[in-house]
Design a protein around this motif. Structure first.
Motif, PDB file in Angstrom:
ATOM      1  N   SER A   7      31.913  12.279  41.375  1.00 11.05           N
ATOM      2  CA  SER A   7      32.873  13.131  40.666  1.00 11.05           C
ATOM      3  C   SER A   7      33.265  12.460  39.353  1.00 11.05           C
ATOM      4  N   GLY A   8      33.817  13.263  38.446  1.00  6.25           N
ATOM      5  CA  GLY A   8      34.200  12.724  37.143  1.00  6.25           C
ATOM      6  C   GLY A   8      32.998  12.322  36.317  1.00  6.25           C
ATOM      7  N   GLY A   9      31.974  13.155  36.347  1.00 12.76           N
ATOM      8  CA  GLY A   9      30.683  12.802  35.778  1.00 12.76           C
ATOM      9  C   GLY A   9      30.664  12.538  34.288  1.00 12.76           C
ATOM     10  N   HIS A  10      31.711  12.889  33.564  1.00 12.40           N
ATOM     11  CA  HIS A  10      31.749  12.650  32.126  1.00 12.40           C
ATOM     12  C   HIS A  10      32.195  11.232  31.790  1.00 12.40           C
ATOM     13  N   ARG A  15      28.687   7.784  34.467  1.00 10.31           N
ATOM     14  CA  ARG A  15      27.392   7.817  33.785  1.00 10.31           C
ATOM     15  C   ARG A  15      26.560   6.588  34.126  1.00 10.31           C
ATOM     16  N   SER A  32      30.896  17.143  35.668  1.00 11.78           N
ATOM     17  CA  SER A  32      32.054  16.819  34.839  1.00 11.78           C
ATOM     18  C   SER A  32      33.230  17.694  35.252  1.00 11.78           C
ATOM     19  N   HIS A  33      34.374  17.430  34.659  1.00  6.62           N
ATOM     20  CA  HIS A  33      35.566  18.236  34.960  1.00  6.62           C
ATOM     21  C   HIS A  33      35.335  19.706  34.630  1.00  6.62           C
ATOM     22  N   ALA A  61      36.457  10.476  39.769  1.00  9.86           N
ATOM     23  CA  ALA A  61      37.313  11.223  38.841  1.00  9.86           C
ATOM     24  C   ALA A  61      38.717  10.640  38.856  1.00  9.86           C
TER      25      ALA A  61
END
Length: 216
Positions: A7-10, A15, A32-33, A61
């Motif tokens: 989660s929180g892929g940005h 990354r 991403s969110h 995230a």
């Protein structure tokens, strides 16, 4: 092929996890969110309903809304708790449910923070949210161990990412001064540890792994 959810892929750590696991031959899903709001429990349930069980779920995230507590708004407090605690809990719950149903094994890794141990001033919401994860992880490890699911908490340490880039240089220098080795982890190093935790430390569950050199 083994599969990992992040989660929180940005974020910078997410990354790095994607790159590390992809290089090791894993299939990665790192929404991403904008794709998955972990604070929306219905959206979290829909995501996991639409995907086969993962071998590993990393709940990375997280947000900060640092402000003196007497000036913190109720909305800011709720936003931090909803993402950092409830979002992590529901991602872990949905991921584990699929693991139990389809695999009878797997791991959930939650990303904590040194702030849970030694928070700075004006970090009440963030510190409380990250401290809550320690209790959550230990409880879930006891509950899910019989089903072959491991649950661990990783404190990656102070890293130079988008989240810390907005901090004043004096704050970064003060953080570095508390590291007895006078150096910081990189997101790539933290990601490599998570892969090591998955593949090598297969008997570890309910543990808190503090990765940097600050001494509590």
């Amino acid at each position: 092929m083994r599969r990992v959810f992040i989660s929180g892929g940005h974020g910078g750590l997410a990354r790095a996890i994607v790159e590390c696991f992809s290089a090791a031959g894993w299939e990665t899903d790192a929404p991403s969110h904008a794709v998955l709001d972990v604070g929306d429990r219905s959206a979290v349930r829909r995501w996991f309903d639409c995907h086969a069980a993962y071998d590993l779920a990393v709940c990375a995230a997280g947000i900060t809304r640092d402000r003196p507590f007497l000036k913190q708004t109720e909305e800011e407090w709720d936003e931090v708790m909803n993402v950092n605690v409830t979002g992590a809990a529901w991602c872990g719950r949905c991921a584990a449910a699929a693991m139990v149903r389809e695999k009878r094994e797997g791991q959930v890794v939650m990303i904590g923070s040194y702030a849970a141990l030694r928070p700075a001033s004006s970090q009440a919401a963030y510190a409380a949210s990250k401290a809550a994860l320690a209790g959550l992880v230990k409880s879930l490890a006891r509950e899910w161990g019989k089903d072959g699911i491991r649950v661990n908490l990783v404190l990656p340490g102070f890293m130079l990412t988008e989240m810390t880039a907005v901090l004043r240089d004096s704050v970064k220098e003060a953080a570095l001064s508390r590291h007895v080795l006078s150096r910081l982890n990189t997101p790539e190093q933290a990601a490599a540890f998570i892969l090591f935790l998955q593949d090598v430390l297969t008997a570890a569950s309910g543990q808190v792994f503090d990765l940097d050199s600050r001494i509590v």
